[in-house]
Design a protein around this motif. Structure first.
Motif: not given
Length: 641
Positions: A8, A11, A25, A28-29, A32, A39, A257, A411, A413
């Motif tokens: 985890k 942000v 985002l 990052i996603r 991740a 996230i 990230y 994963s 968000v």
């Protein structure tokens, strides 16, 4: 090697630069997702110039996550306008030995990922000054103290100086379309001449400048060049497409990230990763737009009607929700109303919830002046799970998202947006896997409507409470605490009408015997005590399920269900015994007695309330005559002695 133990990351972001956030985002996603890391995005909408008390209230959402539950944090620092809050977030995580990475704005002591503002800005300046032979420039700046804005201006001034030129003016636009538009109008109204170019610190201000110029018949780029910075979506889906500097935000999320992962491996790492920004010439500087940007604009225009319709539908839904919710009094009502209005609509995705502090519907709660964080138990007033509306429930706020579980290999968000009004910390809206609600401003519109709605709810509950108290005062006899005449006619007699449909109901009438004598001989204060004693005796003599009222000066009425008709005749005896006990208990030396009459109302009885009262009164009157004759005979006998 396992890097992310908790799987985890947090942000932190201030949500006004929408497509920057969405793009970063997404970067990052994507990274991740490779590690199966969730996230958690904590999102505020604090604006420059907002009242400090309201800003602090919103910022409570940054107190929601507990650092121990995360592997680290990324702060999208260039979206913030509050340095002290960034420092606080950094300290919370660093003190727990957890890494923090900032983007675009350097936070001392932590790794930083950003773009070289100067590189792209230099390219922009070289282009307009050399390719378009610009000689006079006005700079439209962002907020005071913003580091990025200062770098861009310094680069512009330096480029002009190299060519023997000076900056004509610096107009403050606060990174806003409207502020830039108004500021330019004011500047032009003072008689200033239009320069060869307006260089704006971001695309939104460039759009505001273009609009202000067009209002005066000044064409872009035929009469004046306008440039922006950031390459926002709004700057592409317009005429003319804004010449701007791209910061390649799709890479920033990926780099941030990866830098966070490196900081986990090497705690205490404080390195800067800076990559180049790039100037993108386009229509607003007199150059052709790229085919890709033209396609984006065409697609936007092609879908304009659908977009407007979608937004209108959402706005109508939110307005209907606000109106309907403004008069709810319970959590269950809130859940039912929201469920009815939202239905199967997916404006905020298939998974989201509205979570609030438990005092929202508490009539007695007095809100403290300053609240930090949230209650350990939150109420879920509305929840959608897999597109299905769920019933109201509560959960532990440490979970952040209700029933959260980290699923190996997945994963997701999760976004958290605060609900507050001035200094009132209400709760938050949580959304799962629907990042586009940030760009469409759906979340912001929901927040803008829900915040005052909860205030309306509190005000409505308070007003209803006051109304109930006033109604209680209006219908209560101050001497006995029973219903007064108005209460009898409003509540007690309505009870008769309602209950007689399926039950036998007793309507009892009671009258204090020789009340005038008591007032004349013992005084009105003792007379008041006689009335209070009678009221108390009546309550004790019959079931506590009965309802009582003082119908007149010394007249009382009582109603209740009749479970056994044979017990009715015992009522008089019970009341007489109760009165004697009450007199003794109150140490009253009064000749107090009560005449009682009643009428039994059956379901098939088609009489009126007035008929029932008359019959009960007639029944009581026979007893009252006997009681008066006996009373005065005793008085006469005592006088003869």
């Amino acid at each position: 090697m396992l890097i992310m133990k908790k799987k985890k990351i947090a942000v932190f972001v201030n949500g006004w630069t929408t497509d920057f956030i969405e793009t970063v985002l997404e970067g990052i996603r994507q990274e991740a997702a490779k590690d199966g890391v969730d996230i958690f995005v904590f999102l505020t909408y604090v604006n420059w110039g907002d009242p400090a008390v309201e800003s602090k209230s919103q910022l409570n959402v940054f107190h929601l996550p507990k650092p121990d539950d995360f592997d680290g944090a990324i702060i999208l620092a260039n979206t913030f306008n509050m340095q002290d809050e960034m420092d606080r977030i950094k300290k919370l995580f660093i003190d727990k030995g957890l890494p923090v990475v900032s983007t675009e704005v350097k936070i001392p002591g932590v790794p930083f990922v950003g773009t070289n503002n100067k590189k792209g800005m230099t390219e922009l300046c070289d282009h307009i000054l050399d390719e378009h032979d610009v000689k006079s420039v006005v700079y439209v700046s962002g907020v005071i103290g913003n580091a990025e804005c200062a770098i861009r201006k310094a680069t512009l001034v330096e480029s002009l100086k190299k060519r023997g030129l000076k900056l004509i003016a610096d107009i403050r636009g606060d990174y806003s379309f409207n502020n830039a538009n108004v500021a330019l109008q004011d500047w032009l109204n003072k008689g200033n001449e239009v320069p060869d170019a307006f260089v704006c610190a971001n695309d939104l201000m460039a759009l505001g400048v273009v609009a202000a110029l067009l209002d005066r018949g000044i064409r872009v780029p035929e009469d004046v060049i306008v440039t922006g910075f950031d390459k926002n979506r709004e700057g592409i889906t317009t005429y003319p497409i804004i010449a701007t500097v791209s910061r390649n935000w799709d890479k920033m999320g990926e780099y941030a990230y990866e830098e966070l992962k490196r900081a986990i491996i090497n705690p205490g790492r404080d390195t800067d990763m800076v990559y180049d920004s790039t100037f993108i010439p386009s229509e607003s500087c007199g150059c052709p737009a790229s085919e890709a940007d033209i396609k984006i604009r065409q697609d936007k225009l092609r879908n304009l009607r659908n977009d407007f319709t979608y937004q209108d539908m959402q706005d109508v839904m939110i307005q209907n929700l606000r109106l309907a919710l403004s008069t709810v009094e319970t959590k269950e009502e809130f859940n039912l109303v929201t469920k009815q209005i939202m239905g199967d609509k997916v404006f905020f995705g298939p998974d989201f919830c509205i979570c609030v502090n438990p005092w929202i519907f508490d009539e007695t709660f007095k809100y403290p002046k300053r609240v930090r964080g949230y209650h350990k138990t939150l109420d879920i007033l509305y929840e959608k799970k897999d597109g299905i509306s769920m019933p109201h429930r509560s959960f532990n706020s440490r979970e952040l998202y209700p029933d959260y579980e980290q699923v190996e290999g997945e994963s997701n968000v999760y976004m958290f947006m605060p609900l507050n009004y001035l200094d009132m910390v209400i709760g938050y809206v949580a959304i799962k896997n629907y990042v586009k609600s940030i760009y469409s401003m759906s979340l912001r519109r929901l927040q803008a409507d829900l915040n005052p709605t909860f205030v309306f709810i509190k005000q409505f509950i308070s007003a209803q409470q006051s109304n109930r108290k006033l109604k209680e005062i209006y219908m209560t006899d101050f001497l006995t605490g029973m219903y007064n005449r108005t209460g009898c006619e409003t509540v007690i007699l309505d009870y008769c009408k309602r209950e007689k449909k399926n039950n036998k109901v007793v309507l009892m009438f009671a009258d204090i015997n020789c009340m005038k004598y008591i007032n004349d001989e013992y005084g009105h204060l003792k007379g008041d005590l006689a009335i209070k004693a009678t009221a108390e005796a009546l309550r004790k003599a019959v079931s506590d399920k009965w309802m009582f009222g003082r119908f007149g000066g010394d007249e009382f009425i009582a109603v209740g269900l009749c479970e056994d008709e044979t017990e009715l005749e015992k009522l008089r005896d019970n009341i007489s015994i109760s009165i004697n006990d009450t007199i003794e208990g109150m140490n009253l030396s009064l000749p107090l007695s009560v005449s009682v009459g009643y009428h039994l109302i059956s379901p098939d009885d088609d009489g009126t309330i007035d008929d029932y009262i008359r019959k009960a009164d007639e029944s009581m009157y026979e007893e009252k005559q006997k009681a008066h004759e006996l009373f005065w005979a005793q008085i006469k006998e005592e006088n003869l002695k």
